[in-house]
Design an enzyme around this catalytic site. Structure first.
Site, PDB file in Angstrom:
ATOM      1  CG  HIS A 150      -0.663   3.639  -1.424  1.00 21.34           C
ATOM      2  ND1 HIS A 150      -1.336   4.498  -0.596  1.00 21.34           N
ATOM      3  CD2 HIS A 150      -1.330   3.936  -2.814  1.00 21.34           C
ATOM      4  CE1 HIS A 150      -2.066   5.454  -1.082  1.00 21.34           C
ATOM      5  NE2 HIS A 150      -2.137   5.162  -2.266  1.00 21.34           N
ATOM      6  CB  CYS A 151      -4.514  -0.488  -1.919  1.00 24.65           C
ATOM      7  SG  CYS A 151      -5.729  -1.326  -3.202  1.00 24.65           S
ATOM      8  N   PRO A 152      -3.739   1.291  -4.744  1.00 24.29           N
ATOM      9  CG  PRO A 152      -3.208   0.740  -6.954  1.00 24.29           C
ATOM     10  CD  PRO A 152      -3.102   0.647  -5.457  1.00 24.29           C
ATOM     11  N   GLY A 164      -7.480   3.509  -2.675  1.00 21.41           N
ATOM     12  CA  GLY A 164      -6.883   4.677  -2.379  1.00 21.41           C
ATOM     13  C   GLY A 164      -6.342   5.077  -0.947  1.00 21.41           C
TER      14      GLY A 164
END
Length: 271
Positions: A86-88, A91
């Protein structure tokens, strides 16, 4: 291969993070790179038990049977096929459908930072020459910004290098970082590579040609990969393969091993 029967060799259970647990008691091994004098220390470290049949995993949150390599993302609140991470920063989750887009995004960021960094250095050089004291005294803010850009460039370059390795090896960030916590990988030797890996060319084709791509079928054909009715990959675990795995005892290195990509279609020599 996924089936509905739980393997007799494994005791499957689910922990809170959705990663299936289990343990294997089978100790038979496959040897890589043996010779007449017996396996080297490097070869012995690569011995692993053969893969058993995998039981289909059930996501209690989404209420569905997860295909192999699927993971539930707590941030997105859904299961993601061929889950990478999951890439912050953007998003969303990176998975089978968008990992090639993420790769090109990271590559573009790398090129952008490199271009701006070169332009900044040329500006300071043309204005002050090689006098670093003048760079700082007369263009302090600009110099600090350029230094910060250099740090970002190193981070993005490292990320690009890592995802290039994942693409070539047919691995995901989740699998690479949590190998010994994942039910279908924990009993395997990580040094032997992914059980989903094919040749180098096939691994890159699978990565670069997702189902939505007009050439999506090209990657599946290269890897002899089965697709479901919606065009998504149906992963089946097989023999572990790391393209370019070599035993270099003939090179006089004392039986130590190293990793190379001598051929675009190199495969591990398994007996």
């Amino acid at each position: 291969e996924i089936n509905d029967e739980t393997s007799k060799d494994l005791d499957f259970s689910f922990d809170d993070d959705g990663v299936q647990g289990g343990s294997s008691t089978n100790t038979s091994a496959v040897v890589v790179g043996t010779s007449d004098s017996g396996p080297s220390a490097f070869t012995k470290s690569l011995m692993r038990p053969p893969p058993p049949h995998f039981a289909s995993r059930h996501c209690r949150i989404c209420g569905l049977q997860q295909p192999l390599r699927t993971k539930h993302c707590r941030d997105c609140g859904r299961c993601v096929r061929t889950h990478d991470h999951h890439c912050p920063w953007i998003g969303t989750c990176i998975g089978e459908g968008n990992r090639v887009c993420f790769y090109w995004f990271v590559l573009a960021e790398n090129l952008e930072l490199t271009s701006f960094g070169i332009e900044g250095l040329l500006y300071l050089y043309n204005k002050h020459g090689t006098s670093f004291g003048d760079w700082i005294s007369e263009d302090l803010v600009f110099s600090l910004g350029l230094a910060f850009m250099g740090i970002l460039l190193m981070m993005v370059s490292s990320l690009l290098t890592f995802h290039t390795y994942l693409m070539m090896s047919n691995l995901t960030t989740w699998e690479s970082m949590s190998w010994y916590k994942i039910s279908y990988l924990k009993f395997m030797n990580a040094k032997l590579g992914s059980p989903f890996s094919r040749t180098l060319r096939a691994n890159m084709a699978i990565f670069c040609c997702p189902p939505w791509c007009p050439a999506g079928g090209f990657g599946a054909r290269q890897a002899h990969l089965e697709l479901d009715s919606d065009g998504w990959a149906v992963w089946k675990a097989g023999e572990q393969n790391f393209p370019g795995l070599l035993e270099c005892a003939p090179c006089g290195l004392g039986g130590r091993g190293f990793l190379l990509f001598p051929c675009f279609d190199a495969r591990a020599d398994m007996v």
